[in-house]
Design an enzyme around this catalytic site. Structure first.
Site, PDB file in Angstrom:
ATOM      1  N   HIS A 100      35.796  43.655  41.092  1.00 21.94           N
ATOM      2  CA  HIS A 100      34.624  44.302  41.678  1.00 21.94           C
ATOM      3  C   HIS A 100      33.384  43.667  41.028  1.00 21.94           C
ATOM      4  O   HIS A 100      33.446  43.190  39.891  1.00 21.94           O
ATOM      5  CB  HIS A 100      34.567  45.796  41.364  1.00 21.94           C
ATOM      6  N   ASP A 103      32.670  45.048  37.654  1.00 17.43           N
ATOM      7  CA  ASP A 103      33.671  44.739  36.627  1.00 17.43           C
ATOM      8  C   ASP A 103      33.206  43.563  35.782  1.00 17.43           C
ATOM      9  O   ASP A 103      33.431  43.527  34.569  1.00 17.43           O
ATOM     10  CB  ASP A 103      35.018  44.335  37.250  1.00 17.43           C
ATOM     11  N   ASP A 295      48.314  45.354  47.318  1.00 25.60           N
ATOM     12  CA  ASP A 295      48.071  45.779  45.940  1.00 25.60           C
ATOM     13  C   ASP A 295      49.395  46.296  45.403  1.00 25.60           C
ATOM     14  O   ASP A 295      49.897  47.341  45.849  1.00 25.60           O
ATOM     15  CB  ASP A 295      47.005  46.874  45.876  1.00 25.60           C
ATOM     16  N   ASP A 338      47.291  45.777  41.116  1.00 30.90           N
ATOM     17  CA  ASP A 338      46.355  46.884  40.900  1.00 30.90           C
ATOM     18  C   ASP A 338      47.095  47.904  40.038  1.00 30.90           C
ATOM     19  O   ASP A 338      47.395  49.013  40.463  1.00 30.90           O
ATOM     20  CB  ASP A 338      45.937  47.475  42.241  1.00 30.90           C
TER      21      ASP A 338
END
EC number: 5.3.1.5
Length: 438
Positions: A100, A103, A295, A338
């Site tokens: 992101h 992040d 993910d 993830d």
């Protein structure tokens, strides 16, 4: 400076190895169905769970003491975090990563600071990628953590919040394009509602449709060749999210004419929260023509929330990979972990343990799924089960050769009396087990 000085590069040692820092099944260049494992799986480590999450939960503060999470200048810490991340990716031997915007760069106290900080970190990420050969599987924008997004981003009742989210997505898409990312993901973490008492469902859906149209237009404007992906999730953090599951997303895309522009990024734990199996969500997306990426994680069946544990079931991942292989494999997508270590897994080496074990699970699952595809007992049974639809009568029904009235007349005239036929579920479950536990 080395952030992981006690860990050497993880290598393949084979099934007899008992080292937790060696691969037993993931042999990156081993060819499966004519293609190296690494190209089939396209595995990625995520920035947020691995380098951002401090080990906090709703009942306690962070338990981790990562050097890049200590107190200090936010930009200096972000620079160190990037150095740690690429050391980790390189030692792990993983080919891709994901992030992101917030992040990788501190958000700052203004939109101007956000833009400048993110631009500086994109410069550094680009250099790290060039030096390491690590590639970006996908980028995205965090439009859910900041309090301004409490009532959503694109679905927010305030158009200025909508615009702020647009600025973040604009920036993250441009960064993904520059970093040669393969996909751009849109996860509507707070695109939903807590109560219908204060929610205009029609308006919020229209706002989401307009936002997605703008995203598609920008993709084409900047020449991004990867896929746009919506990540379905039924709830959490909101009571009800608008991208509930793959079928719901499909309906939304068709409503706004986006079915040829956006696909789905399916998360295992989100599938189970929606009351589906991971297998179901992948098969559904494939059947609807919107399958994009994965993910990879798992939830705890005794918990009703998103635990984001590392995948550890070869059975589950074999069936998932079987569906993906049958659909032709990934085009731009891949298996993004993830997944996060548990709050009590305090040591930096635990990050390696989680990823190494999960990468082995995917590698073994790939081999088992490939064997299923090569000797496709399931497809053979399905072909036989639906054989009647390949006969002239079945083909005529599907092609519009009958109205409801003429179909009824056919049944009456021929005194049809079809009988049920065994679905052979137990037989097929045994077939799958024989492939998995060879």
């Amino acid at each position: 400076m080395s952030y992981f000085p006690t860990v050497d590069k993880v290598i393949y040692e084979g099934p007899d190895s008992d080292s937790p820092l060696a691969f037993r099944h993931y042999d990156a260049d081993k060819r499966v169905l004519g293609k190296p494992m690494r190209e089939h799986l396209r595995m990625a480590a995520c920035y947020w769970h691995t380098f951002v999450w401090p080990g906090a939960d709703m009942f306690g503060v962070g338990t981790f003491k990562r050097p890049w999470q200590r107190a200090g200048d936010p930009m200096e810490l972000a620079i160190g975090k990037a150095e740690a991340a690429f050391e980790f990716f390189s030692k792990l031997g993983i080919d891709y990563y994901s992030f992101h915007d917030t992040d990788v760069a501190p958000e700052g106290s203004s939109i101007k600071e956000y833009r400048n900080n993110f631009a500086q970190m994109v410069d550094r990420l680009e250099r790290h990628q060039e030096q390491s050969g690590i590639k970006l599987l996908w980028g995205t924008a965090n439009c859910f953590s900041n309090p301004r997004f409490a009532a959503g981003a694109a679905s927010n009742p305030d158009p200025e919040v909508f615009a702020y989210a647009g600025a973040q997505v604009f920036s993250a898409m441009n960064a993904t394009q520059r970093l040669k990312g393969s996909n751009y993901v849109l996860w509507g973490g707070r695109e939903g509602y807590e109560t219908l008492l204060n929610t205009d469902l029609k308006r919020e859906r229209e706002q989401l449709g307009r936002f997605m149209r703008m995203v598609v237009e920008h993709k084409h404007k900047i020449g991004f060749k990867g896929d746009l992906l919506i990540e379905p999730k039924p709830q959490e953090p909101t009571k009800h999210q608008y991208d509930y599951d793959s079928a719901t997303v499909f309906g939304f895309l068709h409503q706004y004419g986006l079915q040829d522009e956006i696909k789905v990024n399916i998360e295992a734990n989100h599938a189970t929260l929606a009351g589906h199996s991971f297998h179901h969500e992948i098969a559904t997306a494939v059947s609807l023509g919107i399958f994009g990426s994965i993910d990879a994680n798992r939830g705890d069946p005794q918990n009703g929330w998103d635990t984001d544990q590392f995948p550890n079931s070869v059975e589950e991942m074999t069936l998932a990979t079987y569906e993906i292989l049958k659909a032709g494999g990934f085009t731009h997508g891949g298996y993004n972990f993830d997944s996060k270590v548990r709050r009590q897994s305090l040591d930096d080496v635990d990050l390696f343990h989680g990823h190494v074990a999960a990468m082995d699970v995917l590698a073994l699952s790939l081999e088992r799924a490939a064997a299923m595809v090569q000797n496709d007992k399931l497809q053979q049974f399905k072909d036989q089960r639906y054989a009647g639809w390949q006969q002239p009568f079945g083909q005529s029904v599907l092609s519009g050769g009958f109205s409801l009235a003429s179909l009824a007349e056919h049944a009456f005239a021929n005194e049809l009396n079809p009988q049920a036929v065994s679905g052979r579920q137990e037989l097929l479950e045994g077939v799958v087990n024989r492939f998995i536990y060879t």
